[in-house]
Design a protein around this motif. Structure first.
Motif, short mmCIF file in Angstrom:
data_model
loop_
_atom_site.label_atom_id
_atom_site.label_comp_id
_atom_site.label_asym_id
_atom_site.label_seq_id
_atom_site.Cartn_x
_atom_site.Cartn_y
_atom_site.Cartn_z
N MET A 137 21.41 18.01 11.32
CA MET A 137 20.63 18.78 12.09
C MET A 137 21.16 20.10 12.28
O MET A 137 22.29 20.48 12.46
N ARG A 138 20.12 21.07 12.14
CA ARG A 138 20.62 22.56 12.33
C ARG A 138 20.32 23.20 13.60
O ARG A 138 19.10 22.85 14.26
N PRO A 139 21.24 23.80 14.24
CA PRO A 139 21.18 24.22 15.59
C PRO A 139 20.26 25.47 15.77
O PRO A 139 20.09 26.07 14.70
N THR A 140 19.55 25.73 16.67
CA THR A 140 18.55 26.79 17.02
C THR A 140 18.74 27.54 18.00
O THR A 140 17.95 28.65 18.13
N ALA A 141 19.67 27.45 18.76
CA ALA A 141 19.78 28.21 20.11
C ALA A 141 20.31 29.51 19.79
O ALA A 141 21.02 29.77 18.64
N ARG A 142 19.93 30.44 20.61
CA ARG A 142 20.44 31.87 20.81
C ARG A 142 21.06 32.25 21.80
O ARG A 142 20.86 31.56 22.93
N LEU A 143 22.07 32.86 21.85
CA LEU A 143 22.93 33.23 23.20
C LEU A 143 22.33 34.83 23.50
O LEU A 143 22.47 35.61 22.68
N LEU A 144 21.84 34.79 24.70
CA LEU A 144 21.30 36.06 25.29
C LEU A 144 22.27 36.60 26.39
O LEU A 144 22.46 35.82 27.36
N ARG A 145 22.42 37.94 26.26
CA ARG A 145 23.53 38.27 27.50
C ARG A 145 22.53 39.13 28.37
O ARG A 145 21.82 39.91 27.68
N THR A 146 22.56 38.91 29.54
CA THR A 146 21.59 39.62 30.85
C THR A 146 22.49 40.26 31.73
O THR A 146 23.78 40.02 31.53
N ASP A 147 21.96 41.23 32.59
CA ASP A 147 22.63 41.86 33.50
C ASP A 147 23.29 40.61 34.45
O ASP A 147 24.30 40.79 35.28
N ALA A 148 22.69 39.53 34.38
CA ALA A 148 23.14 38.03 35.47
C ALA A 148 24.25 37.52 34.79
O ALA A 148 24.92 36.53 35.29
N GLY A 149 24.44 37.63 33.32
CA GLY A 149 25.49 36.91 32.84
C GLY A 149 24.81 36.50 31.15
O GLY A 149 24.44 37.16 30.55
N SER A 150 24.96 35.22 30.80
CA SER A 150 24.86 34.83 29.59
C SER A 150 23.88 33.58 29.80
O SER A 150 23.85 32.72 30.57
N ASP A 151 22.75 33.66 28.89
CA ASP A 151 21.91 32.31 28.60
C ASP A 151 21.83 31.94 27.21
O ASP A 151 21.77 32.67 26.47
N LEU A 152 22.00 30.53 27.40
CA LEU A 152 21.79 29.80 26.05
C LEU A 152 20.22 29.22 25.91
O LEU A 152 20.03 28.67 26.71
N VAL A 153 19.56 29.80 25.07
CA VAL A 153 18.25 29.78 24.69
C VAL A 153 17.57 28.76 23.72
O VAL A 153 18.15 28.91 22.46
N PHE A 154 17.01 27.80 23.97
CA PHE A 154 16.42 26.65 22.92
C PHE A 154 15.20 26.72 22.78
O PHE A 154 14.59 26.54 24.03
N THR A 155 14.66 26.51 22.03
CA THR A 155 13.01 26.72 21.81
C THR A 155 12.65 25.50 20.78
O THR A 155 13.01 25.01 19.69
N ARG A 156 11.42 24.93 21.25
CA ARG A 156 10.69 23.87 20.68
C ARG A 156 9.39 24.27 20.63
O ARG A 156 8.84 24.67 21.79
N THR A 157 8.49 23.93 19.64
CA THR A 157 7.13 24.02 19.81
C THR A 157 6.19 22.84 19.34
O THR A 157 6.97 22.00 18.59
N PHE A 158 5.22 22.37 20.09
CA PHE A 158 4.43 21.33 20.15
C PHE A 158 2.74 21.84 19.85
O PHE A 158 2.47 22.59 20.42
N LYS A 159 2.36 21.08 18.88
CA LYS A 159 0.87 21.39 18.80
C LYS A 159 0.26 20.38 19.85
O LYS A 159 -0.27 19.19 19.72
#
Length: 161
Positions: free
Chosen positions: A1-23
């Protein structure tokens, strides 16, 4: 399985963001992530009187021992946003689900608002696994095996730091 998450740094800290799409329409995907009989199929059931500012009990059915934990609902804006917090022996968790729909396709983002970037190699693969359980439940495909996620994805999440 391939990981999809991105790490975003914000003014409040760090966010680990995962995305899935559904029809599927946004209301149907929302029901999959909020109705206890549906969450039981991919995450675990929950019980209690749900609503902003209230605490529910959530069972993590796919964890060792299938423990129950308290989860406080910080925000609930159907069918677009749900924010919860939890504290247990693994730490403090602040999670947010954001949903949006375009032409019958719904995008779901799971955002783990991190208190620290330490331990992402352990938690990141778990969220990938749970979201793929959601995909399997919705598509009627076989459930993934956690051994395909951890420790195989650990290095990916550690290098995001």
């Amino acid at each position: 399985m391939r990981p999809t998450a991105r790490l975003l740094r914000t003014d409040a800290g760090s966010d680990l963001v995962f995305t899935r799409t559904f029809k599927a329409p946004i209301d149907d995907v929302w029901a999959s992530v909020t109705e206890p009989e549906r969450t039981a199929r991919w995450f675990g059931p929950w019980e209690g009187d749900a609503g902003p500012g209230r605490t529910i009990k959530v069972r993590m059915s796919f964890e060792d021992g299938a423990p129950w934990s308290d989860m406080r609902i910080e925000a609930c804006e159907p069918p677009e946003r749900l924010e919860v917090t939890a504290a247990d022996e693994a730490g403090h968790w602040r999670l947010e689900l954001r949903l949006s729909e375009d032409n019958g396709v719904t995008e779901l983002q799971l955002i783990h608002h991190l208190t620290t970037e330490e331990g992402m190699g352990e938690t990141g693969p778990g969220w990938e696994y749970y979201l793929d359980l959601l995909v399997a439940y919705r598509e009627g495909t076989p459930k993934p095996d956690f051994d395909d996620y951890y420790p195989a994805q650990k290095a990916y999440f550690e290098q995001l730091r």
